[in-house]
Design an enzyme around this catalytic site. Structure first.
Site, PDB file in Angstrom:
ATOM      1  N   SER A 140       0.868  -1.174   0.000  1.00  0.00           N
ATOM      2  CA  SER A 140       0.000   0.000   0.000  1.00  0.00           C
ATOM      3  C   SER A 140       0.903   1.221   0.000  1.00  0.00           C
ATOM      4  O   SER A 140       2.103   1.122   0.315  1.00  0.00           O
ATOM      5  CB  SER A 140      -0.871   0.005   1.259  1.00  0.00           C
ATOM      6  OG  SER A 140      -1.513   1.257   1.446  1.00  0.00           O
ATOM      7  N   TYR A 153      -2.383  -1.273  10.197  1.00  0.00           N
ATOM      8  CA  TYR A 153      -2.362  -1.430   8.746  1.00  0.00           C
ATOM      9  C   TYR A 153      -0.996  -1.032   8.186  1.00  0.00           C
ATOM     10  O   TYR A 153      -0.409  -1.759   7.378  1.00  0.00           O
ATOM     11  CB  TYR A 153      -3.467  -0.577   8.133  1.00  0.00           C
ATOM     12  CG  TYR A 153      -3.684  -0.789   6.656  1.00  0.00           C
ATOM     13  CD1 TYR A 153      -4.466  -1.847   6.195  1.00  0.00           C
ATOM     14  CD2 TYR A 153      -3.114   0.065   5.714  1.00  0.00           C
ATOM     15  CE1 TYR A 153      -4.675  -2.040   4.837  1.00  0.00           C
ATOM     16  CE2 TYR A 153      -3.323  -0.123   4.357  1.00  0.00           C
ATOM     17  CZ  TYR A 153      -4.106  -1.173   3.919  1.00  0.00           C
ATOM     18  OH  TYR A 153      -4.308  -1.355   2.572  1.00  0.00           O
TER      19      TYR A 153
END
Length: 276
Positions: A140, A153
């Site tokens: 990401s 995350y």
């Protein structure tokens, strides 16, 4: 250059980037082994692609190593020419570090990080037997920058990045036919924010709604465009694939201000939220 041919295995294939990637790879002549917890979504996708390609569907929970090992066995048996693995499955968890508990952090890591590790381990022996092969690990932009409220995350996606880069270097040193790309998408218009879990300590529902709205405002890249960018990266053997102008901007910003990028980035995001 890595040719798009043979067959590809994709986790998290029932929706979002995984779904779009399956469609685009099929159009380029790839057979597919599609994995997800959402069996109905997989069957719908397989029906949409149609009979022009050989497709196998597999119910897989990537947080379970046994599921991944079985997926690898079944996918390779169904598609002996399998030469592309896409570790794409992922989940999101909203809340500051103090608002999420350890069980929630473990849940996210089991999917977002260990799912990638176990997937790579399960498929790599087969991929090494191919004349050329490619592993795609989806990290990401939060594997490059780490905003507040994303401690779990970001930690998992940074771990995917570090794991992938080290394995890529190991493969290169060994002269392996297997190439590896790590993908850093910016905002992609998927359901990941709306389907995210919230930290047990988060009691403000309005804040959750605001975070979702901000994500969807910033998510300007379509899953199809993300899939096309990944395919181009595979074909070019790109070690790092950035997706979206936002990802490219944030990558450059953290290079110039590695310890202080958040303040200017926050101001930019606030302007975007106001439509400026």
């Amino acid at each position: 250059m890595t040719a798009i041919r043979g067959a590809a295995a994709i986790t998290g294939a029932a929706s979002g980037i995984g779904r779009a990637l399956a469609i685009e790879l099929a159009q380029r002549g790839c057979d597919l082994a599609l994995a997800d917890r959402d069996e109905a979504g997989l069957k719908t996708l397989a029906a949409e692609i149609g009979r022009q390609r050989k497709i196998s569907v597999h119910r897989v929970d990537v947080s379970e190593p046994a599921d991944i090992a079985q997926f690898a066995r079944e996918a390779i048996a169904a598609h002996p020419a399998l030469g592309i693995l896409v570790n794409n499955a992922g989940v999101a968890l909203m809340g500051t570090f103090e608002e999420i508990d350890q069980a929630q952090m473990d849940w996210l890591f089991d999917i977002n990080f260990w799912g990638v590790v176990h997937g790579t381990r399960a498929f790599l022996p087969h991929l090494k037997t191919r004349a050329e092969a490619h592993i795609v690990n989806v990290s990401s932009i939060f594997g490059i920058i780490a905003p507040p409220g994303q401690s779990a995350y970001a930690a998992a996606k940074f771990a995917v990045r570090g794991f992938s880069e080290s394995v890529r270097h190991e493969l290169a040193v060994a002269g392996s036919p297997v190439k590896l790309s790590v993908v850093h998408p910016g905002g992609v218009a998927t359901s990941i924010a709306r389907s995210s879990r919230t930290g047990v300590g988060v009691t403000d529902n309005a804040r959750r709604a605001q975070m979702i709205d901000r994500f969807e405002t910033a998510a300007r890249t379509t899953p199809k465009d993300a899939a096309l960018r990944i395919i181009k990266g595979i074909e070019r053997n790109e070690p790092r694939i950035l997706i979206g102008n936002d990802a490219r901007f944030m990558d450059i910003l953290q290079r110039f201000r590695p310890g202080t990028y958040w303040a200017p980035l926050q101001r930019k995001l606030e302007r975007m939220a106001k439509g400026k």
